[in-house]
Design an enzyme around this catalytic site. Structure first.
Site, PDB file in Angstrom:
ATOM      1  N   GLY A 123       0.812  -1.204   0.000  1.00  0.00           N
ATOM      2  CA  GLY A 123       0.000   0.000   0.000  1.00  0.00           C
ATOM      3  C   GLY A 123       0.840   1.245   0.000  1.00  0.00           C
ATOM      4  N   ASP A 128       5.586   4.572  -0.727  1.00  0.00           N
ATOM      5  CA  ASP A 128       6.313   5.799  -0.403  1.00  0.00           C
ATOM      6  C   ASP A 128       7.734   5.506   0.060  1.00  0.00           C
ATOM      7  OD1 ASP A 128       4.123   7.291  -1.021  1.00  0.00           O
ATOM      8  OD2 ASP A 128       3.795   8.103   0.978  1.00  0.00           O
ATOM      9  N   ARG A 139      22.202   7.112  -5.421  1.00  0.00           N
ATOM     10  CA  ARG A 139      21.646   8.306  -6.067  1.00  0.00           C
ATOM     11  C   ARG A 139      20.543   7.966  -7.056  1.00  0.00           C
ATOM     12  NH1 ARG A 139      27.268   9.672  -5.980  1.00  0.00           N
ATOM     13  NH2 ARG A 139      27.672  11.308  -4.443  1.00  0.00           N
ATOM     14  N   LYS A 161       6.058  10.864  -6.155  1.00  0.00           N
ATOM     15  CA  LYS A 161       6.347  11.472  -4.852  1.00  0.00           C
ATOM     16  C   LYS A 161       6.657  10.365  -3.859  1.00  0.00           C
ATOM     17  CE  LYS A 161       3.723  14.785  -3.250  1.00  0.00           C
ATOM     18  NZ  LYS A 161       2.538  15.634  -2.967  1.00  0.00           N
ATOM     19  N   ASN A 171       5.776  12.801   5.717  1.00  0.00           N
ATOM     20  CA  ASN A 171       6.352  13.008   4.387  1.00  0.00           C
ATOM     21  C   ASN A 171       7.279  14.224   4.314  1.00  0.00           C
ATOM     22  OD1 ASN A 171       4.770  10.820   3.485  1.00  0.00           O
ATOM     23  ND2 ASN A 171       3.054  12.167   3.026  1.00  0.00           N
ATOM     24  N   PHE A 188      -6.603  -7.197  -6.654  1.00  0.00           N
ATOM     25  CA  PHE A 188      -6.240  -6.962  -5.249  1.00  0.00           C
ATOM     26  C   PHE A 188      -7.437  -6.462  -4.444  1.00  0.00           C
ATOM     27  CE2 PHE A 188      -1.710  -6.446  -6.759  1.00  0.00           C
ATOM     28  CZ  PHE A 188      -1.204  -7.517  -6.039  1.00  0.00           C
ATOM     29  N   ASN A 199     -11.595   3.446   2.481  1.00  0.00           N
ATOM     30  CA  ASN A 199     -10.514   4.392   2.764  1.00  0.00           C
ATOM     31  C   ASN A 199      -9.965   4.970   1.465  1.00  0.00           C
ATOM     32  OD1 ASN A 199      -8.402   5.611   4.462  1.00  0.00           O
ATOM     33  ND2 ASN A 199      -7.046   4.087   3.557  1.00  0.00           N
ATOM     34  N   GLU A 203      -9.680   9.329  -1.736  1.00  0.00           N
ATOM     35  CA  GLU A 203      -8.821   9.922  -2.758  1.00  0.00           C
ATOM     36  C   GLU A 203      -9.509   9.955  -4.110  1.00  0.00           C
ATOM     37  OE1 GLU A 203      -6.109  11.458  -2.322  1.00  0.00           O
ATOM     38  OE2 GLU A 203      -5.334  10.821  -0.377  1.00  0.00           O
ATOM     39  N   LYS A 206     -11.888  12.856  -3.920  1.00  0.00           N
ATOM     40  CA  LYS A 206     -11.092  14.080  -3.942  1.00  0.00           C
ATOM     41  C   LYS A 206     -10.683  14.436  -5.365  1.00  0.00           C
ATOM     42  CE  LYS A 206      -6.940  13.701  -4.280  1.00  0.00           C
ATOM     43  NZ  LYS A 206      -5.535  13.268  -4.163  1.00  0.00           N
ATOM     44  N   LYS A 258      -4.880  12.161 -12.163  1.00  0.00           N
ATOM     45  CA  LYS A 258      -3.616  12.429 -11.477  1.00  0.00           C
ATOM     46  C   LYS A 258      -2.460  12.454 -12.475  1.00  0.00           C
ATOM     47  CE  LYS A 258      -0.762  11.596  -7.524  1.00  0.00           C
ATOM     48  NZ  LYS A 258      -0.596  10.972  -6.204  1.00  0.00           N
ATOM     49  N   GLU A 268       5.541  19.797  -8.440  1.00  0.00           N
ATOM     50  CA  GLU A 268       4.659  20.471  -7.493  1.00  0.00           C
ATOM     51  C   GLU A 268       4.937  21.974  -7.434  1.00  0.00           C
ATOM     52  OE1 GLU A 268       2.494  18.526  -3.640  1.00  0.00           O
ATOM     53  OE2 GLU A 268       4.673  18.667  -3.568  1.00  0.00           O
ATOM     54  N   ARG A 272      -0.006  20.918  -9.115  1.00  0.00           N
ATOM     55  CA  ARG A 272      -0.068  19.617  -8.454  1.00  0.00           C
ATOM     56  C   ARG A 272      -0.550  19.725  -7.010  1.00  0.00           C
ATOM     57  NH1 ARG A 272       4.486  14.737  -8.761  1.00  0.00           N
ATOM     58  NH2 ARG A 272       3.251  13.245  -7.548  1.00  0.00           N
ATOM     59  N   ASN A 276      -3.902  17.952  -3.264  1.00  0.00           N
ATOM     60  CA  ASN A 276      -3.912  17.945  -1.799  1.00  0.00           C
ATOM     61  C   ASN A 276      -5.208  18.491  -1.214  1.00  0.00           C
ATOM     62  OD1 ASN A 276      -0.395  18.553  -1.629  1.00  0.00           O
ATOM     63  ND2 ASN A 276      -1.457  16.685  -1.086  1.00  0.00           N
ATOM     64  N   HIS A 279      -6.222  17.586   2.263  1.00  0.00           N
ATOM     65  CA  HIS A 279      -5.044  17.064   2.948  1.00  0.00           C
ATOM     66  C   HIS A 279      -4.452  18.033   3.961  1.00  0.00           C
ATOM     67  CE1 HIS A 279      -5.413  14.047  -0.121  1.00  0.00           C
ATOM     68  NE2 HIS A 279      -4.345  13.403   0.286  1.00  0.00           N
ATOM     69  N   HIS A 283      -4.369  15.911   6.956  1.00  0.00           N
ATOM     70  CA  HIS A 283      -3.072  15.446   7.457  1.00  0.00           C
ATOM     71  C   HIS A 283      -2.851  15.845   8.906  1.00  0.00           C
ATOM     72  CE1 HIS A 283      -0.515  14.466   3.618  1.00  0.00           C
ATOM     73  NE2 HIS A 283      -1.287  13.470   3.998  1.00  0.00           N
ATOM     74  N   HIS A 295      -5.778   7.108   6.704  1.00  0.00           N
ATOM     75  CA  HIS A 295      -5.477   8.302   5.924  1.00  0.00           C
ATOM     76  C   HIS A 295      -6.702   8.819   5.171  1.00  0.00           C
ATOM     77  CE1 HIS A 295      -3.369  10.982   3.125  1.00  0.00           C
ATOM     78  NE2 HIS A 295      -4.010  10.371   2.136  1.00  0.00           N
ATOM     79  N   GLY A 875     -38.192  -5.822  43.883  1.00  0.00           N
ATOM     80  CA  GLY A 875     -37.823  -7.169  44.293  1.00  0.00           C
ATOM     81  C   GLY A 875     -38.916  -7.778  45.164  1.00  0.00           C
TER      82      GLY A 875
END
Length: 1591
Positions: A123, A128, A139, A161, A171, A188, A199, A203, A206, A258, A268, A272, A276, A279, A283, A295, A875
Site C-alpha cells: 500500500g 512511499d 543516487r 512522490k 512526508n 487486489f 478508505n 482519494e 477528492k 492524477k 509540485e 499539483r 492535496n 489534505h 493530514h 489516511h 424485588g
C-alpha cells in the site's frame, strides 16, 4: 469480467507507464519486467522486491512462481536474472529513517548496482518508503510500484512522490522519483478489507471533486452498487461485469486525472498542489488520530472542512458542500470528527485546534509563513490553479467547536439575505416526490443534516433514485410510485425529528424483502422524543410497530405491510403536527380511502397541516376537510403524480434570524422569496411579531423587508399566541430580552417546543439568564422581562443542547451584548442553515472568532444531572428492600419512602386490610396511581421501595423502564430465594400469596430483570457468622454499589490509574463461599482489584464446562463482594484465549456480560475475539463499568513487526483499558514489548495498556508492566497463566533491578519506645515485598525533625504525642481531615511536598464497624467520653459515620463545650453535664469512644454520668426481614494500656461490646500504610503484628 480484464495503459509525462487490468499481477507483471523494463536485455538483473510482513505470506510465493514461469516462457530458463525479497513491518510507524536505512543495507548486502530494479509491493506506506529508498540508493535506482490498496492505486503510486515521516510531520523527507511502471491489478480489491477499499474512495472522490464534475456525478450514482459489492464475499467469486466495470472506471478515472496533473506539474510548482484538497486539514488530523483513523478517513473529514472553508469565504455554493458531504457519506466515509465510529476507534481522542493549526504550519504547500489550502469554487473546479493562502483566523472558525460573536463591527445598513430552503417543505417534497411516479426536478432544496438523513433513508428503502444537477442546485427525484422494500440495515436518523416522524409511516408502506421489517433509530436525544401517538394510530390500523427500547420513542421496528389498511384512523395531534402530516402523506397508499380524525383537543401547529395538504394537491392528491366533523380529513386511495418541477420556499423559521438582526440593530433586511403567499406559518413573524415591536414591515406576495427601530427601543408584546409559528418563539424571546426595560413579553401556544431537540422553553430561560434577563416559564409559554440594551455579557458560553434554533437565536442577541458572546456547539446550525455563520460573516459583516472552550460544555443551569434522579428499589417482599432503602437514603442523603407504607398512609388502611376489603385489582390500581404520582412529583432526590408485586402490572413495568432509560436507577434487591420463602412463611403483616411463593418469584423474575438496570444480591448471615457483622458489611457493600452507579464517588479506575503500580489478583477458585473467604482476603493483600474468573467457577447446574448459570454467577459475585470489598474484574476467558468458556456460546456470554454490568462490577474483561456487533452492543451498555479490552496470543506474535496493531486498534475502540498478552519466545521479546508500550503510551496516553508476555521468559514483562498487572498468590490453588508472579514477587524484583528504592519510615513522639507501630509496618512491608524499614525516633522537640523529613530517603512518618500540633509548621500542606482536627498523625510525601494527614478518625470508624457498630440509621446517636485531643478525631469519625446527635461527657463541661464549638453546627454536638440531662435522652447511644486517660481511676462524678449514659435502654431493631432484636452497642477505648480499662468494664456491665484501643491502632496504621504505599495490606497480618505481645 469483460472490459475490466482488458489491459488499459495511461500516459504520464509522455510515457505509458501506468498499467491497469484485472489479474495483472500474476499474469503479466513478471513478463513485462523481464522483457520491457530491464534496461539491458542481455545482462543479468537483480529484482529486489520489498513488501510487508502482512502481504508476504499471501502474495510473495505466488509471484516468485510467476517470475520463474516468466523466465521460462521468454526462452531463457538459465537466465541470471534474480528475484529476491525483503519484508518490513506493516503500518505507518515503519515509514521511517530506520526502515529506509535497513532497506539500503539489505540492497548493499546483496551487491545491488544501479541496474537493480526495486519493486514496491504494498500500500501507500510501502510505496512511499520503498520509492524513497530507490531514489536515494546509489543516487537512484529504478523502481516499480505494485499497489495493493485502492488508496495507493489511485494516489500514492502515481506521480513519483516518495517520502518518509519524521517526528515533526508526515512526508517531510522525500524525493520526486518516477516509477518505471505502475501495475494496478484490480484483483487486489477482492481481498482488500471493506474498510480499506472505502478508505481509498476518499482519494477517488477528492480527485473528481477538484477536476472532473462528470466523474463526481458518476461516483454519486454508483455509491450504492459499490457498497453492496463490498458487503459480499469478494474473495470467493469474481465481480460481475457491471461492478467490475464500475471499479475499473473508478480507478482509471482517478489515475488519468492524477497523471494529467502530474504531467503538467511534476515537481509540485503549483498545479499539483490541487491533489492535496482535503489534505491540509486531513493530514493534521491524521497526525493525531493515526493509525486508528486511516489516511482516507482523515482526508474525507479534511475535504468537508476545506469545502466549508471555501463556503465560509464566499467561494463555494452551499449546495456543492452538501454534495461533497453526501458523496463521502454514501461511500461510508466519515464526514465529521463527531462521527460515532471515529470517536470509538480513536478512543475519543481530543484534537485541540491550536495543535491542528500548529501541525498545518509544517506543510510543503505553505510559503512565506502563510498556510495554503486548496479551495473549490464548484464541483470539479478549483478556485485557483494552486493552493490559496488562508489566514489562521478563518481556519480557526471552521475547526473550532464554538464561535465567539463580537458585537463591535457595525452591520450594513441594508442587506438582502436568502435563507436555505424550508426544512419542512424540503422534507415533505422529498417524501411526496419519492412516493410519486416519475421524475421531479426540485430546486432550492435545503442542504442540511435533516434532508441528508431523509435522502439516505429513502435511498435505503429503495423509494426513489436521486441525482444532482446544476452543481447541486437541482435534485432530480425519480419516484417509484410507492414501491419500496424493507431495509435490513437500521435507518439511523441522528437528531432529525421530522424525518423520524415521516419515515415511521413511510416504512409501513414497504414490502418485505430479505427482511420483514425496518428499524428506525437515532441519537440519544432522538430516543427521548415522543412518537407514541403516531405508533398507536399505525397499530390500530394493522401495522405491527415495536418499541425496541423506551416505550413511546425510537428505536422502532416497523413491519413491512405494503401499506396500512385504511378506513377510519384516530390520531392524538396535541403533541406534534408532524404525526398528522406523516399519516396524511402516506394515506393515499392505504388499501382503502382514509378518514383521519384528530382527537384529544385542538391540534398543534395547524399551519403545518395546511402546508402538507397544499403540497399533496401539487403532487396530484386532493385532501378533503370534513364539513361535518371538526379536525377530520378524507384522503382518497390513489398514487401521487410528480410535477416536472417543484421550487422549495426559503425556510420562514430561518428567515426570522436575519430579520431579527435588522430589528435588533436598527438596520434593514430583505428576504426575497418569502411573502404573504407563503405556505409557512412562520412567514407571519414579521407582521405579527416584528411590526408590533416597532419595526417597519413591507411584505409583498413573494418578499419581506424589515427595518428595525433605533437600538434599544423595541417594544414588548403584552401577549402573543405563537401557536401558528412555534419555532419562531426563540427569535421572539431574544428580541423581547432587549425590549424596553421593565416591559414583559408574554408568549403562549408553544407547548410543543418542550419536546423538540431539547426543552426549548427551559433552554431559552436558562441561557437568557446569562445575559441578566429574567424569565418565567409556563407549561405552554414563557414571559420575558425586557432589559433594553442593559443586558450583561455572559461569563460563560451559550449552551445550545445541539439545537440549531437556540444557537442562531443567541447569535442574534450577541450583536447587542456589551462584550463578546461564545456560542457553543456551533455546528448544530447545519441542521437547517449550514451556512449561517458564513451569512453572518459575509452578508452582515459580523466579526467571528473560532473558540475552543477550556471547560467541558455545560448548560450553566441547575438542571438535574443523571445521578440525582430518584432511586427505585424493586424485588420480592422479604428480599430486604426496606433495609436497603434506609441504607440508600443515608448513602445519598435523600429521604426514603416505602411505597407500601405510603399507600397505607394515603388510604389510612393497612395493606392486608386493603386487599381483603377491596380486592387485589383495586389494590393494584391504587399502587399504580401512587407510583405514577411519585414518579411525576418526586422524580429526583428520593429513594423508593416498591411493593414486591408492582411488576405484575404492565403500566408499572413501563414506568420503571422509562425511568431506567432516562438515566434513573432501578435496583433489583434479591437474596437467596430459600431465605425469602422462610421469611414470608413467618411474616403475617402482608396478605398471603395465592400461589406458592417460589412460583410467584419465578413468574416475576423476568419482570424484575426487565425493569431494573442494577442488581444487589444480599449475602446471608451464615456467611458472616453474626447478624451484626452481616448488617455492617452488607450496608457497606450496598453503599459502595449505590455510590458507584449513581456517580456519587469517582470510579476506582481513576484512583488506580494515578498509581505508579497497580495489580489485579486472578482468583482461580472453583467456588466462592465462607470457607474460601479467608483465602480470598489473603490472596487480595497488596492488590488493587480482584479478578473473578467466571469460566473457572464450578456451577453444580452448569449446562457445559466453563458455562455457569446467571443466578449462580450473581450469587458468586455477591459472595466475593462480601469476602473482600475491593473492585471486581469480571472475566469470561474463552477456550481459544486460554480459558474454559465455550468460544461459540455468544448469546450466553452476552447475558453474563450484561449481568456483570448490572451487578456494578467495576471492570469487565471483554475479549476482542467476539464479533464486532457484540463488542459494540456491550461497550454501549456498560453503564458505570470500565471495559478491559483483551487479547491473548499463544502463537508468539512479535511486538516489533506490527502484528499486534490490529488487536490494539480494535481494543482501543471498545476498551477503557487495553490488555494484550503475548508469548515470549526469547528475552528480546520483552524489549520489543517495551518499545510497543512506549509507542502506545505516547499515542494514546489516556488509555492505559496492560502488555505482558506469558511464560518464564516473559516474567520480566510482568515486572515492567505498570498498570493492573495480573498476579497470582501462594494461597491460590493454581496460577491463571504461565509465568504469573505474585504482587510480592514483582515488588521484590523491582527492588532488585533498582526500580524501587528503599525508604526510611519513622514514628515521631515521646515516649515511643514501646510503640507497636514498628512491628505493624515492618511486618506489612515484608508481606507486600517492599524494601522499606520503619523505626522509632523518640523526641518531644519538633525542631529535631526539620532535617530528617527532608532527607531523600525519607518515606513518611507517624506522629504521636506531644508533636501532633507542633509538627504542622514543618509541613507543606494538610489534608481536609487534618485541617478540621487541627492535628497530624501521619506525614506523607506527595508530589515533592510533605502533606500532613490524620488517620486516627479512620482507625475509630474501622474498629467500630468491625465490632458491630450498627448503621447510623433512624437518627442513632453516639457518645464521646472526654475532651482531649483524641476527642476531636472521635467526633469527626462519628460524624462521618452519620451518627447524630453526638453527645459529650467529661470532667470539665466548659472544656467539652469549647471542643464542640470548634465544629460546624451540622455536627449536632451536645455536651451533657448532669444525670438529669442524660436521662432525658431516653434512648441509648449506639456507639461510644473513650478518650480519657486509662492509667488513673475515673472521677466519681464522671463515673456516675457514664453509668447513666451506658445504661440507657437500647432501641429494638426492626426491618422487613427481622424483628424484635436488641441492636448492638459498641464502645471503643482509645487508650492502649491497660488492655481492659475501667471504662471498658463499665460498658461491658451495661451490655455493651467493648473494644480495646489497639484495634484502633491497627486500623489507623493500615490507613497510614495505604497512604504511604498506595497498597491496601492484609488487615489480619497488621492486627496480629499489633497484638503480638498481648495475645
Amino acid at each position: 469480467m469483460g472490459s475490466a480484464a482488458q489491459l488499459t495503459k495511461v500516459k504520464i509525462l509522455g510515457e505509458e507507464t501506468i498499467f491497469i487490468s484485472h489479474g495483472l499481477f500474476l499474469g503479466q507483471v513478471a513478463v513485462d519486467l523481464l522483457q520491457n523494463v530491464k534496461a539491458d536485455k542481455a545482462a543479468a538483473t537483480k529484482f529486489a522486491l520489498v513488501t510487508d510482513t502482512n502481504l508476504a505470506p499471501t502474495y510473495l510465493p505466488a509471484f516468485e512462481r510467476s517470475f520463474a514461469d516468466a523466465k521460462a516462457r521468454i526462452g531463457d530458463p538459465a537466465s541470471k536474472d534474480e528475484l529476491f525479497s525483503y519484508q518490513i513491518p506493516p503500518g505507518e510507524s515503519s515509514k521511517s529513517r530506520d526502515t529506509v536505512g535497513a532497506i539500503h543495507d539489505w540492497l548493499a548486502q546483496n551487491k545491488c548496482q544501479r541496474d537493480t530494479i526495486v519493486i514496491a509491493l504494498g500500500g501507500g506506506v510501502v510505496g512511499d518508503m520503498v520509492g524513497f529508498a530507490a531514489a536515494t540508493y546509489m543516487r537512484g535506482v529504478p523502481v516499480v510500484q505494485i499497489p495493493t490498496t485502492l488508496l495507493s492505486m489511485v494516489d500514492s503510486s502515481i506521480g513519483g512522490k516518495t517520502a518518509i515521516d519524521t517526528p515533526y510531520g508526515k512526508n517531510l523527507v522525500g524525493a520526486f522519483w518516477q516509477p518505471k511502471r505502475v501495475y494496478i491489478d484490480l484483483k487486489f480489491l477482492q481481498t482488500l478489507p471493506r474498510r480499506e477499499v472505502i478508505n481509498g474512495m476518499a482519494e477517488v472522490i477528492k480527485t473528481a471533486a477538484i477536476w472532473d464534475a462528470a466523474e463526481f456525478a458518476a461516483l454519486e450514482a454508483n455509491a450504492d452498487q459499490v457498497l453492496a459489492y463490498l458487503s459480499t464475499d469478494r474473495v470467493a467469486s469474481e465481480p460481475d461485469a457491471e461492478i467490475a466495470a464500475i471499479l475499473k472506471r473508478i480507478v482509471l478515472g482517478s489515475a488519468r486525472i492524477k497523471a494529467d496533473v502530474v504531467s503538467q506539474d511534476e515537481k509540485e510548482g503549483g498545479l499539483r498542489n490541487l491533489l492535496n484538497f482535503g489534505h491540509s486539514i486531513g493530514h493534521a488530523m491524521e497526525a493525531i488520530l493515526a493509525p486508528q483513523i486511516l489516511h482516507g478517513e482523515c482526508v474525507a473529514i479534511g475535504m468537508v472542512k476545506e469545502a466549508e472553508l471555501s463556503r465560509y469565504l464566499g467561494i463555494l455554493p452551499p449546495a456543492a458542500v452538501a454534495r461533497i458531504v453526501k458523496c463521502l457519506g454514501s461511500y461510508g466515509l466519515p464526514v465529521s470528527l463527531n462521527d460515532k465510529v471515529v470517536r470509538r476507534r480513536s478512543a475519543n481522542r481530543k484534537l485541540p485546534v491550536d495543535e491542528l493549526i500548529s501541525i498545518m504550519a509544517v506543510d510543503k504547500k505553505n510559503a512565506g509563513g502563510k498556510k495554503r489550502i486548496v479551495l473549490l469554487s464548484a464541483i470539479g473546479t478549483c478556485y485557483e490553479p494552486k493552493a490559496t493562502a488562508v489566514i489562521d483566523r478563518d481556519i480557526r472558525v471552521i475547526l473550532s467547536p464554538a464561535v465567539q460573536v463580537h458585537p463591535r463591527a457595525p452591520v450594513p445598513n441594508s442587506v438582502t439575505c436568502t435563507p436555505p430552503g424550508s426544512k419542512s417543505i424540503s422534507n415533505r417534497a422529498l417524501v411526496l416526490a419519492a412516493l410519486g411516479a416519475g421524475k421531479c426536478r426540485i430546486t432550492n432544496l435545503l442542504h442540511s443534516d435533516d434532508t441528508q438523513v431523509m435522502l439516505s433513508a429513502l435511498t435505503q428503502l429503495g423509494a426513489a433514485s436521486f441525482a444532482w444537477e446544476d452543481n447541486g442546485r437541482v435534485l432530480v427525484v425519480d419516484g417509484k410510485g410507492g414501491a419500496m422494500k424493507a431495509c435490513s440495515e437500521h435507518l439511523y436518523l441522528g437528531n432529525a425529528g421530522t424525518a423520524s416522524r415521516f419515515l415511521t409511516t413511510v416504512a409501513a408502506l414497504a414490502h418485505p424483502s430479505d427482511v420483514k421489517s425496518t428499524t428506525l433509530t437515532g441519537n440519544a436525544r432522538m430516543k427521548e422524543r415522543p412518537i407514541g401517538p403516531l405508533v398507536e394510530s399505525l397499530r390500530s390500523n394493522g401495522i405491527d410497530v415495536t418499541f425496541k427500547e423506551r416505550p413511546g420513542s425510537l428505536p422502532v421496528q416497523v413491519a413491512a405491510n405494503g401499506g396500512f389498511a385504511g378506513g377510519e384512523i384516530n390520531l392524538a395531534a396535541t403533541i406534534s403536527s408532524q404525526f398528522v402530516s406523516s399519516l396524511l402523506m402516506c394515506a393515499p397508499y392505504a388499501k382503502s380511502p382514509v378518514t383521519l380524525r384528530l382527537v384529544g383537543g385542538k391540534p398543534v401547529s395547524q399551519a403545518y397541516i395546511n402546508m402538507t395538504i397544499t403540497m399533496m394537491a401539487t403532487f396530484g392528491v386532493h385532501v378533503q376537510r370534513s364539513t361535518k366533523e371538526p379536525n377530520t380529513y378524507h384522503i382518497p386511495a390513489q398514487s401521487y403524480k410528480n410535477p416536472a418541477e417543484y421550487e422549495v420556499e426559503s425556510d420562514a423559521s430561518s428567515a426570522t434570524y436575519p430579520l431579527a438582526i435588522a430589528a435588533i440593530t436598527g438596520k434593514t433586511c430583505t428576504i426575497p422569496n418569502i411573502g404573504a403567499s407563503s405556505l409557512q406559518g412562520d412567514a407571519r413573524f414579521a407582521v405579527d411579531v416584528l411590526r408590533p415591536m416597532g419595526c417597519r414591515v413591507e411584505q409583498s406576495e413573494r418578499s419581506t423587508t424589515v427595518t428595525g427601530p433605533a437600538p434599544g427601543t423595541l417594544m414588548p408584546l403584552a401577549s402573543i399566541d405563537m401557536e401558528p409559528m412555534t419555532d419562531a418563539f426563540l427569535t421572539a424571546c431574544v428580541l423581547a430580552a432587549v425590549a424596553s426595560p421593565g416591559g414583559v413579553t408574554k408568549i403562549t401556544g408553544i407547548a410543543n417546543q418542550r419536546v423538540k431537540e431539547c426543552d426549548r422553553i427551559t433552554a431559552m430561560s436558562s441561557q437568557l439568564a446569562k445575559f441578566g434577563v429574567k424569565c418565567h416559564e409556563h407549561d405552554d409559554g414563557i414571559d420575558v422581562l425586557g432589559k433594553g440594551l442593559g443586558i450583561q455579557a455572559p461569563t460563560s458560553g451559550i449552551f445550545c443542547w445541539d439545537d440549531h434554533r437556540v444557537a442562531m437565536s443567541f447569535s442574534v442577541l450577541a450583536l447587542v451584548a456589551p462584550g463578546p458572546v461564545t456560542i457553543e456547539e456551533k455546528e448544530c446550525t447545519a441542521k437547517t442553515w449550514p451556512g449561517w455563520w458564513d451569512a453572518m460573516s459575509q452578508e452582515f459583516q459580523v466579526e467571528l472568532e473560532g473558540i475552543e472552550p477550556a471547560a467541558p460544555l455545560t448548560n450553566g443551569t441547575n438542571a438535574v444531572p443523571r445521578n440525582d434522579k430518584s432511586v427505585f428499589l424493586t424485588g420480592m417482599r422479604g428480599a430486604g428492600k426496606t433495609t436497603a432503602g434506609h441504607w440508600a437514603g443515608l448513602a445519598l442523603g435523600w429521604p426514603f419512602v416505602d411505597l407500601d407504607q405510603e399507600l397505607e398512609r394515603v388510604h389510612n388502611e393497612k395493606v392486608d386490610v386493603m386487599v381483603r376489603t377491596h380486592g387485589w385489582e383495586e389494590f393494584r390500581r391504587r399502587e399504580t396511581a401512587l407510583l405514577k404520582q411519585v414518579m411525576k412529583e418526586k422524580s429526583n432526590g428520593h429513594v423508593f421501595a416498591c411493593g414486591g408485586g408492582v411488576v405484575e402490572v404492565e403500566e408499572n413495568r413501563q414506568a420503571l423502564i422509562n425511568h431506567k432509560n432516562n438515566g434513573g436507577i432501578v435496583l433489583w434487591i434479591h437474596r437467596s430465594t430459600r431465605n425469602i420463602v422462610d421469611y414470608l412463611n413467618i411474616d403475617k403483616t402482608r396478605p398471603a400469596y395465592v400461589d406458592d411463593i417460589e412460583g410467584v418469584y419465578n413468574r416475576r423474575k423476568p419482570w424484575y430483570d426487565l425493569v431494573s438496570n442494577y442488581i444487589f444480591y444480599g449475602t446471608n448471615v451464615e456467611f458472616y457468622g453474626s447478624k451484626t457483622a452481616m448488617e455492617t458489611a452488607e450496608r457497606e457493600k450496598f453503599a459502595t454499589l449505590l455510590r458507584s452507579v449513581s456517580l456519587r464517588t469517582p470510579h476506582s479506575f481513576e484512583r488506580i490509574n494515578k498509581k505508579q503500580r497497580s495489580f489485579f489478583v486472578s482468583l482461580t477458585l472453583p467456588l466462592v463461599d465462607q470457607e474460601a473467604a479467608p483465602m480470598i482476603r489473603d490472596a487480595c493483600s497488596g492488590s488493587d482489584v480482584v479478578e473473578l474468573r467466571v469460566d473457572l467457577l464450578k456451577d453444580p447446574n452448569e449446562k457445559a464446562p466453563g458455562l455457569p448459570g446467571i443466578d449462580f454467577v450473581i450469587e458468586q459475585t455477591s459472595l466475593l463482594r462480601a469476602a473482600i470489598n475491593i473492585p471486581i474484574l469480571f472475566t469470561l476467558r474463552t477456550v481459544s484465549q486460554g480459558g474454559k468458556f465455550p468460544d461459540k456460546a455468544v448469546e450466553e456470554a452476552k447475558a453474563l456480560y450484561h449481568t456483570a454490568f448490572r451487578l456494578g462490577c467495576e471492570f469487565v474483561d471483554l475479549e476482542m475475539s467476539w464479533p464486532e456487533d457484540v463488542l459494540t452492543e456491550l461497550s454501549e451498555s456498560k453503564g458505570t463499568s470500565r471495559i478491559l479490552a483483551s487479547h491473548h496470543s499463544w502463537i508468539g506474535m512479535s511486538w516489533s513487526d506490527g502484528s499486534w496493531m490490529t488487536y490494539y486498534n480494535r481494543a482501543l475502540q471498545f476498551g477503557d483499558v487495553i490488555k494484550l498478552v503475548g508469548t515470549a519466545r526469547d528475552s528480546e521479546e520483552n524489549d520489543a514489548l517495551e518499545g510497543f508500550r512506549r509507542w502506545a503510551n505516547k499515542a494514546n496516553p489516556s488509555t492505559p495498556l496492560i502488555a505482558i508476555n506469558m511464560g518464564t521468559l516473559g516474567q520480566l514483562s510482568r515486572i515492567r508492566n505498570p498498570v493492573l498487572t495480573p498476579v497470582s498468590h501462594p494461597a491460590l490453588p493454581f496460577k491463571a497463566a504461565p509465568g504469573q508472579l505474585s504482587a510480592r514477587e514483582i515488588r521484590q524484583a523491582m527492588t532488585l533491578i533498582g526500580e524501587t528504592q528503599a525508604k526510611q519510615f519513622l514514628i515521631f513522639g515521646s515516649p515511643v519506645g514501646h510503640s507497636r507501630s514498628p512491628a505493624l509496618h515492618n511486618t506489612l512491608f515484608a508481606d507486600v515485598g517492599l524494601p522499606h524499614s520503619y523505626s522509632a525516633h523518640d523526641t518531644a522537640n519538633a525542631a529535631d525533625l526539620r532535617d530528617i523529613i527532608r532527607r531523600p530517603e525519607f518515606g513518611g512518618a507517624s506522629v504521636t504525642i506531644p508533636l501532633k500540633l507542633d509538627v504542622i509548621p514543618l509541613l507543606d500542606g494538610l489534608s481536609s481531615s487534618a485541617k478540621i482536627l487541627r492535628a497530624v498523625n501521619t506525614i506523607v510525601p506527595t508530589d515533592g511536598q510533605l502533606i500532613g494527614h490524620n488517620t486516627d478518625w479512620k482507625g475509630i470508624t474501622t474498629a467500630l464497624k468491625q465490632f458491630g457498630a450498627p448503621a447510623a440509621e433512624h437518627s442513632a446517636s453516639a457518645l464521646v467520653v472526654g475532651g482531649g485531643g483524641t476527642s476531636r478525631a472521635a467526633i469527626y469519625a462519628l460524624h462521618m459515620m452519620e451518627f447524630t446527635p453526638i453527645y459529650m461527657v467529661g470532667r470539665n463541661a466548659q472544656k467539652l463545650q469549647s471542643v464542640a464549638d470548634d465544629f460546624p453546627v451540622e455536627y449536632n454536638i451536645k455536651v451533657l453535664s448532669s444525670v438529669d440531662e442524660i436521662k432525658k435522652i431516653g434512648v441509648s447511644p449506639m456507639a461510644a469512644v473513650g478518650t480519657i486517660p486509662a492509667d488513673l481511676p475515673i472521677d466519681e462524678k464522671l463515673k456516675g454520668l457514664l453509668k447513666t449514659a451506658l445504661s440507657l435502654k437500647a432501641p429494638e431493631k426492626t426491618d422487613d426481614a427481622e424483628g424484635g432484636e436488641i441492636r448492638t452497642r459498641v464502645l471503643l477505648e482509645m487508650a492502649y494500656k491497660p488492655r481492659v480499662t475501667e471504662l471498658m468494664d463499665l460498658a461491658t456491665e451495661a451490655g455493651w461490646t467493648s473494644v480495646p484501643g489497639l484495634e484502633a491502632l491497627t486500623a489507623q496504621g493500615v490507613e497510614q500504610f495505604a497512604l504511604w504505599t498506595g497498597i491496601v495490606p492484609d488487615y489480619a497480618a497488621a492486627r496480629a503484628a499489633v497484638l503480638g505481645e498481648q495475645q
